[in-house]
Design an enzyme around this catalytic site. Structure first.
Site, PDB file in Angstrom:
ATOM      1  CE  LYS A  10      -3.966  -2.252   2.031  1.00  0.00           C
ATOM      2  NZ  LYS A  10      -4.995  -2.194   3.486  1.00  0.00           N
ATOM      3  CE1 TYR A  50      -9.079  -3.533  -0.040  1.00  0.00           C
ATOM      4  CE2 TYR A  50      -8.557  -1.339  -1.158  1.00  0.00           C
ATOM      5  CZ  TYR A  50      -8.228  -2.420  -0.358  1.00  0.00           C
ATOM      6  OH  TYR A  50      -6.863  -2.725   0.122  1.00  0.00           O
ATOM      7  CG  ASN A 113      -3.654  -2.592   6.532  1.00  0.00           C
ATOM      8  OD1 ASN A 113      -3.711  -2.011   5.727  1.00  0.00           O
ATOM      9  ND2 ASN A 113      -4.678  -3.345   6.862  1.00  0.00           N
ATOM     10  CG  HIS A 116      -5.367  -6.332  -0.316  1.00  0.00           C
ATOM     11  ND1 HIS A 116      -6.627  -6.384   0.560  1.00  0.00           N
ATOM     12  CD2 HIS A 116      -5.436  -7.333  -1.144  1.00  0.00           C
ATOM     13  CE1 HIS A 116      -7.097  -7.221   0.028  1.00  0.00           C
ATOM     14  NE2 HIS A 116      -6.786  -7.876  -1.189  1.00  0.00           N
ATOM     15  CD  GLU A 127      -8.548  -9.655  -3.605  1.00  0.00           C
ATOM     16  OE1 GLU A 127      -9.336  -9.259  -2.743  1.00  0.00           O
ATOM     17  OE2 GLU A 127      -7.388  -9.594  -3.402  1.00  0.00           O
TER      18      GLU A 127
HETATM   19  P1  CMP Z   1      -7.367  -4.673   3.499  1.00  0.00           P
HETATM   20  O1  CMP Z   1      -6.800  -6.262   3.629  1.00  0.00           O
HETATM   21  O2  CMP Z   1      -6.872  -3.984   2.279  1.00  0.00           O
HETATM   22  O3  CMP Z   1      -8.905  -4.883   3.237  1.00  0.00           O
HETATM   23  C1  CMP Z   1      -9.899  -3.705   3.475  1.00  0.00           C
HETATM   24  C2  CMP Z   1      -9.082  -2.824   4.209  1.00  0.00           C
HETATM   25  O4  CMP Z   1     -10.029  -1.742   4.965  1.00  0.00           O
HETATM   26  C3  CMP Z   1      -8.369  -3.162   5.328  1.00  0.00           C
HETATM   27  O5  CMP Z   1      -7.099  -3.996   5.007  1.00  0.00           O
HETATM   28  C4  CMP Z   1      -8.079  -2.098   6.173  1.00  0.00           C
HETATM   29  O6  CMP Z   1      -6.713  -1.417   5.813  1.00  0.00           O
HETATM   30  C5  CMP Z   1      -9.058  -1.103   5.909  1.00  0.00           C
HETATM   31  N1  CMP Z   1      -9.951  -0.928   7.067  1.00  0.00           N
HETATM   32  C6  CMP Z   1     -10.106   0.142   7.942  1.00  0.00           C
HETATM   33  N2  CMP Z   1     -10.989  -0.131   8.863  1.00  0.00           N
HETATM   34  C7  CMP Z   1     -11.289  -1.224   8.870  1.00  0.00           C
HETATM   35  C8  CMP Z   1     -12.055  -2.305  10.057  1.00  0.00           C
HETATM   36  N3  CMP Z   1     -12.673  -1.791  10.973  1.00  0.00           N
HETATM   37  N4  CMP Z   1     -12.261  -3.553   9.517  1.00  0.00           N
HETATM   38  C9  CMP Z   1     -11.526  -4.230   8.431  1.00  0.00           C
HETATM   39  N5  CMP Z   1     -10.617  -3.256   7.892  1.00  0.00           N
HETATM   40  C10 CMP Z   1     -10.518  -1.780   7.806  1.00  0.00           C
END
Ligand code: CMP
Length: 140
Positions: A10, A50, A113, A116, A127
């Site tokens: 990311k 998403y 974070n 992904h 995906e």
């Molecule tokens: P990712 O695995 O990319 O999939 C969706 C993303 O939404 C997740 O990582 C997080 O970075 C983001 N996100 C933000 N808030 C939440 C939440 N409460 N629960 C899950 N994903 C979240």
């Protein structure tokens, strides 16, 4: 079984210049990069990727973050690649991520974070197809 999964490094991790360190973790775990590209996602591309989260309260912030800078998108191949990649990543929220995982070491928040990874074999196929035509994936 031999699987493929979609991984995204990311914008936060690309900005931190840890693409190579993250690739090293994939490789040391036996995952091979079989397709890769850097890409600055459009809003439409991020929303489409998403789409399953469209109704979630964090959707708008997630999309804004994902288009804040370029990402590295890759297909990883290996035995049990979907689960293996999720183990390497650690929990979605870095506060909950086990020591030594990518998110524990490089992520700042649940939004920023670092990575992904597809959460199932079915979603991995969807995906991967979202980002790579089959001719751009190089099984090896
Ligand atoms: P990712 O695995 O990319 O999939 C969706 C993303 O939404 C997740 O990582 C997080 O970075 C983001 N996100 C933000 N808030 C939440 C939440 N409460 N629960 C899950 N994903 C979240």
């Amino acid at each position: 079984a031999l699987e493929r999964t979609l991984s995204i490094i990311k914008p936060d991790a690309v900005a931190k210049n840890v693409v190579g360190e993250i690739y090293t973790r994939f490789e040391k775990a036996g995952l091979k990069v079989v397709a890769a590209k850097m890409k600055h996602l459009s809003k439409q591309e991020a929303e489409g990727f998403y789409a399953v989260h469209r109704e979630r309260p964090f959707f708008a912030a997630l999309v804004e973050f994902m288009i804040s800078g370029p990402v590295m998108v890759q297909v990883l191949q290996g035995e049990g690649a979907v689960l293996k990649n999720r183990e390497l990543m650690g929990a979605t929220n870095p506060k909950d991520a086990a020591p030594g995982t990518i998110r524990a070491d490089f992520a700042d928040s649940i939004d920023a974070n670092a990575v992904h990874g597809s959460d199932s074999l079915e979603n991995a196929a969807i995906e991967i197809a979202y980002f790579f035509p089959a001719t751009d994936v190089y099984p090896r």
